[in-house]
Write a protein that holds these residues in place. Sequence first.
Motif, PDB file in Angstrom:
ATOM      1  N   ALA A 189      -2.835   2.209  -9.966  1.00 50.54           N
ATOM      2  CA  ALA A 189      -3.078   3.553  -9.413  1.00 50.54           C
ATOM      3  C   ALA A 189      -2.903   3.563  -7.895  1.00 50.54           C
ATOM      4  CB  ALA A 189      -4.492   4.009  -9.785  1.00 50.54           C
ATOM      5  N   GLU A 190      -3.261   2.432  -7.229  1.00 52.45           N
ATOM      6  CA  GLU A 190      -3.139   2.377  -5.772  1.00 52.45           C
ATOM      7  C   GLU A 190      -1.682   2.268  -5.334  1.00 52.45           C
ATOM      8  OE1 GLU A 190      -5.738   2.903  -3.602  1.00 52.45           O
ATOM      9  OE2 GLU A 190      -6.722   3.360  -5.502  1.00 52.45           O
ATOM     10  N   THR A 191      -0.841   1.725  -6.185  1.00 54.63           N
ATOM     11  CA  THR A 191       0.571   1.610  -5.814  1.00 54.63           C
ATOM     12  C   THR A 191       1.306   2.928  -6.009  1.00 54.63           C
ATOM     13  OG1 THR A 191       1.213   0.927  -8.035  1.00 54.63           O
ATOM     14  CG2 THR A 191       0.685  -0.833  -6.490  1.00 54.63           C
ATOM     15  N   ARG A 192       0.675   3.873  -6.725  1.00 45.72           N
ATOM     16  CA  ARG A 192       1.391   5.096  -7.104  1.00 45.72           C
ATOM     17  C   ARG A 192       0.775   6.402  -6.625  1.00 45.72           C
ATOM     18  NH1 ARG A 192       5.010   3.461 -11.138  1.00 45.72           N
ATOM     19  NH2 ARG A 192       4.342   1.559 -12.189  1.00 45.72           N
ATOM     20  N   TYR A 193      -0.451   6.378  -6.071  1.00 44.83           N
ATOM     21  CA  TYR A 193      -1.073   7.683  -5.754  1.00 44.83           C
ATOM     22  C   TYR A 193      -0.275   8.404  -4.680  1.00 44.83           C
ATOM     23  CZ  TYR A 193      -3.348   5.971  -1.522  1.00 44.83           C
ATOM     24  OH  TYR A 193      -3.578   5.466  -0.278  1.00 44.83           O
ATOM     25  N   VAL A 194       0.361   7.654  -3.801  1.00 43.87           N
ATOM     26  CA  VAL A 194       1.588   8.142  -3.166  1.00 43.87           C
ATOM     27  C   VAL A 194       2.618   7.063  -3.491  1.00 43.87           C
ATOM     28  CG1 VAL A 194       0.557   9.491  -1.270  1.00 43.87           C
ATOM     29  CG2 VAL A 194       1.058   7.062  -0.939  1.00 43.87           C
ATOM     30  N   LYS A 195       3.884   7.448  -3.545  1.00 42.35           N
ATOM     31  CA  LYS A 195       4.875   6.455  -3.982  1.00 42.35           C
ATOM     32  C   LYS A 195       5.264   5.566  -2.808  1.00 42.35           C
ATOM     33  CE  LYS A 195       8.023   7.537  -7.262  1.00 42.35           C
ATOM     34  NZ  LYS A 195       9.130   8.341  -7.819  1.00 42.35           N
ATOM     35  N   HIS A 196       4.458   4.495  -2.618  1.00 40.43           N
ATOM     36  CA  HIS A 196       4.643   3.645  -1.441  1.00 40.43           C
ATOM     37  C   HIS A 196       6.034   3.004  -1.415  1.00 40.43           C
ATOM     38  CE1 HIS A 196       0.352   3.746  -0.499  1.00 40.43           C
ATOM     39  NE2 HIS A 196       0.082   3.452  -1.757  1.00 40.43           N
ATOM     40  N   HIS A 197       6.494   2.782  -0.206  1.00 40.12           N
ATOM     41  CA  HIS A 197       7.731   2.022   0.054  1.00 40.12           C
ATOM     42  C   HIS A 197       7.633   0.664  -0.660  1.00 40.12           C
ATOM     43  CE1 HIS A 197      10.855  -0.022   2.347  1.00 40.12           C
ATOM     44  NE2 HIS A 197      11.076   1.061   3.086  1.00 40.12           N
ATOM     45  N   LYS A 198       8.756   0.222  -1.207  1.00 39.59           N
ATOM     46  CA  LYS A 198       8.735  -1.059  -1.954  1.00 39.59           C
ATOM     47  C   LYS A 198       8.261  -2.214  -1.069  1.00 39.59           C
ATOM     48  CE  LYS A 198      12.755   0.018  -4.786  1.00 39.59           C
ATOM     49  NZ  LYS A 198      13.979   0.394  -4.125  1.00 39.59           N
ATOM     50  N   LYS A 199       8.706  -2.207   0.193  1.00 35.00           N
ATOM     51  CA  LYS A 199       8.308  -3.321   1.084  1.00 35.00           C
ATOM     52  C   LYS A 199       6.800  -3.312   1.335  1.00 35.00           C
ATOM     53  CE  LYS A 199      12.013  -5.020   3.952  1.00 35.00           C
ATOM     54  NZ  LYS A 199      13.269  -4.344   4.144  1.00 35.00           N
ATOM     55  N   LYS A 200       6.222  -2.113   1.385  1.00 33.91           N
ATOM     56  CA  LYS A 200       4.782  -2.025   1.633  1.00 33.91           C
ATOM     57  C   LYS A 200       4.007  -2.617   0.450  1.00 33.91           C
ATOM     58  CE  LYS A 200       1.127   1.356   2.551  1.00 33.91           C
ATOM     59  NZ  LYS A 200       0.793   2.787   2.603  1.00 33.91           N
ATOM     60  N   ILE A 201       4.439  -2.267  -0.759  1.00 33.61           N
ATOM     61  CA  ILE A 201       3.745  -2.801  -1.946  1.00 33.61           C
ATOM     62  C   ILE A 201       3.882  -4.318  -1.961  1.00 33.61           C
ATOM     63  CG2 ILE A 201       3.654  -2.794  -4.480  1.00 33.61           C
ATOM     64  CD1 ILE A 201       4.761   0.050  -4.439  1.00 33.61           C
ATOM     65  N   ALA A 202       5.100  -4.801  -1.700  1.00 33.46           N
ATOM     66  CA  ALA A 202       5.317  -6.259  -1.730  1.00 33.46           C
ATOM     67  C   ALA A 202       4.461  -6.947  -0.671  1.00 33.46           C
ATOM     68  CB  ALA A 202       6.797  -6.565  -1.509  1.00 33.46           C
ATOM     69  N   PHE A 203       4.386  -6.354   0.509  1.00 36.21           N
ATOM     70  CA  PHE A 203       3.593  -6.942   1.595  1.00 36.21           C
ATOM     71  C   PHE A 203       2.124  -7.062   1.184  1.00 36.21           C
ATOM     72  CE2 PHE A 203       0.932  -5.735   5.379  1.00 36.21           C
ATOM     73  CZ  PHE A 203       0.948  -6.992   5.972  1.00 36.21           C
ATOM     74  N   ILE A 204       1.577  -5.972   0.652  1.00 40.85           N
ATOM     75  CA  ILE A 204       0.147  -5.981   0.314  1.00 40.85           C
ATOM     76  C   ILE A 204      -0.125  -6.965  -0.832  1.00 40.85           C
ATOM     77  CG2 ILE A 204      -1.757  -4.572  -0.595  1.00 40.85           C
ATOM     78  CD1 ILE A 204      -0.561  -2.215   0.994  1.00 40.85           C
ATOM     79  N   LEU A 205       0.695  -6.904  -1.863  1.00 37.34           N
ATOM     80  CA  LEU A 205       0.418  -7.787  -3.013  1.00 37.34           C
ATOM     81  C   LEU A 205       0.589  -9.256  -2.628  1.00 37.34           C
ATOM     82  CD1 LEU A 205       1.930  -5.923  -6.127  1.00 37.34           C
ATOM     83  CD2 LEU A 205      -0.274  -5.617  -5.003  1.00 37.34           C
ATOM     84  N   SER A 206       1.625  -9.552  -1.867  1.00 38.79           N
ATOM     85  CA  SER A 206       1.822 -10.953  -1.507  1.00 38.79           C
ATOM     86  C   SER A 206       0.704 -11.438  -0.583  1.00 38.79           C
ATOM     87  CB  SER A 206       3.193 -11.142  -0.844  1.00 38.79           C
ATOM     88  OG  SER A 206       3.353 -12.500  -0.529  1.00 38.79           O
ATOM     89  N   ALA A 207       0.319 -10.589   0.388  1.00 35.77           N
ATOM     90  CA  ALA A 207      -0.781 -10.989   1.284  1.00 35.77           C
ATOM     91  C   ALA A 207      -2.072 -11.170   0.486  1.00 35.77           C
ATOM     92  CB  ALA A 207      -0.960  -9.941   2.376  1.00 35.77           C
ATOM     93  N   MET A 208      -2.301 -10.308  -0.520  1.00 30.57           N
ATOM     94  CA  MET A 208      -3.504 -10.449  -1.361  1.00 30.57           C
ATOM     95  C   MET A 208      -3.471 -11.787  -2.117  1.00 30.57           C
ATOM     96  SD  MET A 208      -4.020  -6.643  -3.025  1.00 30.57           S
ATOM     97  CE  MET A 208      -5.352  -7.114  -4.124  1.00 30.57           C
TER      98      MET A 208
END
Length: 525
Positions: A55-74
Motif C-alpha cells: 500500500a505504501e508503494t502505491r498510495y501515490v505511484k512512486h518513481h521506480k528509483k524511489k521504491i528501489a532506494f527505500i526497499l534496498s536501504a530497508m
Amino acid sequence: MPFRRRKVEHLNRMRDDMDKTNLVVILGDQLSTDISSLGLADKDRDHVLMVEVDAETRYVKHHKKKIAFILSAMRHFAQSLRENGWNVRYVELDDPDNVGNFTSEIERAVQNVCPDQIVITDPGEWRVLEMVRSWSSRFNLPVHILEDRRFLCSLSEFQSWAEGRKNPRMENFYREMRKKTGLLMDGDAPLGGKWNFDHENRKSAKGLHNWPTPFQIAPDEITRDVLELVEDRFAHHFGDLTPFWFGVTPEAAEQALEHFIDRALPGFGDFQDAMLHAEKFLYHSLLSLYMNVGLLHPLKVCKAVEKAYKSGKVPLNSAEGYIRQIIGWREYVRGIYWRHMPDYLNRNYFEARRSLPGFYWTADTPMACLKSAIEQTREEAYAHHIQRLMVTGNFALLAGLDPHEVHEWYLAVYADAFEWVELPNTLGMSQFADGGLLASKPYAASGNYINKMSDYCRNCQFDVKQKTGDQACPFNFLYWDFLDRNRDKLGNNHRLSYSYRTWDKMSESKQQDVRSSAQKFLKTL
Ligand code: FAD
Ligand code: DLZ
Ligand code: SF4
C-alpha cells in the motif's frame, strides 16, 4: 503540563515497562541505529519489525528509483541490525504471507510474537500517524510513540517559537537555530557579520564547464535483487529504474557527504540558483534522500560543512547557504507541516482546479525548460530546488493547476519525497495554496527569470522576449494573467505592488492580448 516533564514521565513509564516484550516497529524512513524506538529496547528480548508494504508503494505511484532506494536501504538496515544481534522480523514485498498494509502486518506480528507493547518513533506523515494511533484499541496493547530525535528542533520547541508570532517566517527561525546549534557563530554574532549571504548565491552558470559528478555507487547483490523486484512489480510506474547509483547504507551516505564537500560545496553558494540543460546536478549535494530516510544525520552534515569552512576549503557564502537549507528550511517546513496538519493538506487559496497536464508524466511539451526538468526527474528521481520551484512549480502556479494534484506529483516523483518535507514545499512555498503562511509572496516569475538563470531558452521553440501571441514564451503572458486573475487575493501584497503598478500601466489592448494569449494557451493543456 510542561513538555519536558511530560517527556520524562513518559520515559520513566517506559523504563518501568522494560521487563515487558516490545514490538519495535521501524518504518522505511527511520533507518538509523540511534532512532528513539531502538533506544530503550533490549536485543535479547524485543522484536524489531520492518515491513515492505504494498500500500505504501502505491498510495501515490512512486518513481521506480524511489521504491528501489527505500526497499534496498530497508533490507541493508535490517541486515546490519541482525549482524548486531537484534531479532528482526523483516517481511519482504513478495512474501506470500505479506498482507500489504501497515496495520494488518502489525496484527500478524502481534499474533505471532505476542508482545506486551508496541514501540515506534513518530512517523513522518500524518496519514501514517493516524494509522499508528488506531493500533492501541485495535490490538488492545499500549502503543508508545516516541519523539523523532533526528531533527534539531523538536515539534514542541517549534510550536513555542511559532505560537503568538503573527508571521513565523523562516529567516527568524533560522537565526534561532544558528544560536541554538552554535553553527557558524562567533559568540552571539553570526560569523562574517551577517546571518544570510543569499544575495551572493544567484550567479548564472551559463558558459561554465567542468562540473563535479555526484557520488555514485554500483548496486550490490541486495540492491540487484530489489531492482529485479521493482522492475517486475512496478513496470507501469513513472521513471527509469536504471542506472541505479544511489547509496543505500550509512557508509555510502557518508562517502557521498565527503564527496560533496570536496568537490561541489565550494561552488554551492555562487551557483545555487543556476540551471543548465546538460548538467543535472551542478553544485548540489544530493544528500536529501539520505538525510530523509535516516542514513545521514543533518547535524553531522552541517558540522562537516562548518569544518570545511573553518579549514579554509570553502567560502562562507557556500557554507552559510548550505547550513541554512538544513537547519533553516528543512527544520522549518517540518514544524509548519505538523503545526498545520491535517487541514493543511486541503488548502487551495486560489481555488485552482485545472488538472495536471499529461506532460508532467511524459515530458512531451515544446517548453524546453519544463521538458528538461521533467526528463531529468524521470531519469534520476531528482531535480534541484530551483527546477522544482521556478520551473515545474512556477508553471503549475501560473496555470492554476490543482495544488493537491501537484502535491501528489512531487510526492511520487522525487526519491527524497516524504510528506512532512514535500507538502509544505509544494503546497506552501511553491503553490502559495496556504495563502502566505509559509512564503510572503508567491514564487511566480515570467520567462525572463528562467532565461537569466538557465540556458533552457536557447533551445526552445518559444521566444522568451515575446510577451503575447503564439510564439511568445507561455510564462510571460501566464505571469500577468495570474496576477490579474488573482488580484482580489494578491492586490494588497506590498511585495507585489511594483508588478501590479506595471500591469496597470499597460494599455487596455495589451492587457487584452495577455488575457487572450493565456486563455488560448490554457485551453491546449
Ligand atoms: P541541496 O541543494 O544540496 O540542498 C542541501 C540540503 O538542504 C538538501 O539536501 C535538503 O536536505 C535541504 N533543503 C534545501 N532546501 C530545502 C527546502 N526548501 N526544504 C527542506 N529542505 C531543504 N526536499 C526534500 O527533501 N523532499 C521533498 O520532497 C522536497 N520537495 C520539494 C518540492 C518543491 C515544490 C520544492 C520547491 C522543494 C522541495 N524540496 C524537497 C526542497 C529541495 O528542493 C530539496 O531538498 C533539494 O532539491 C534536494 O536536493 P539536494 O540534496 O541536492 O539539495
Ligand atoms: C515511501 C515508502 C515506500 C515506497 N515503501 C515503504 C515500505 O515498504 N515500508 C515502509 O515502512 N515505508 C515505506 N515508505 C515510507 C512510508 O510511505 C511513509 O512515508 C513513512 O512511513 C512515514 O514515516
Ligand atoms: Fe521555458 Fe519560456 Fe524559456 Fe521556453 S522560452 S525555455 S518556455 S522560459
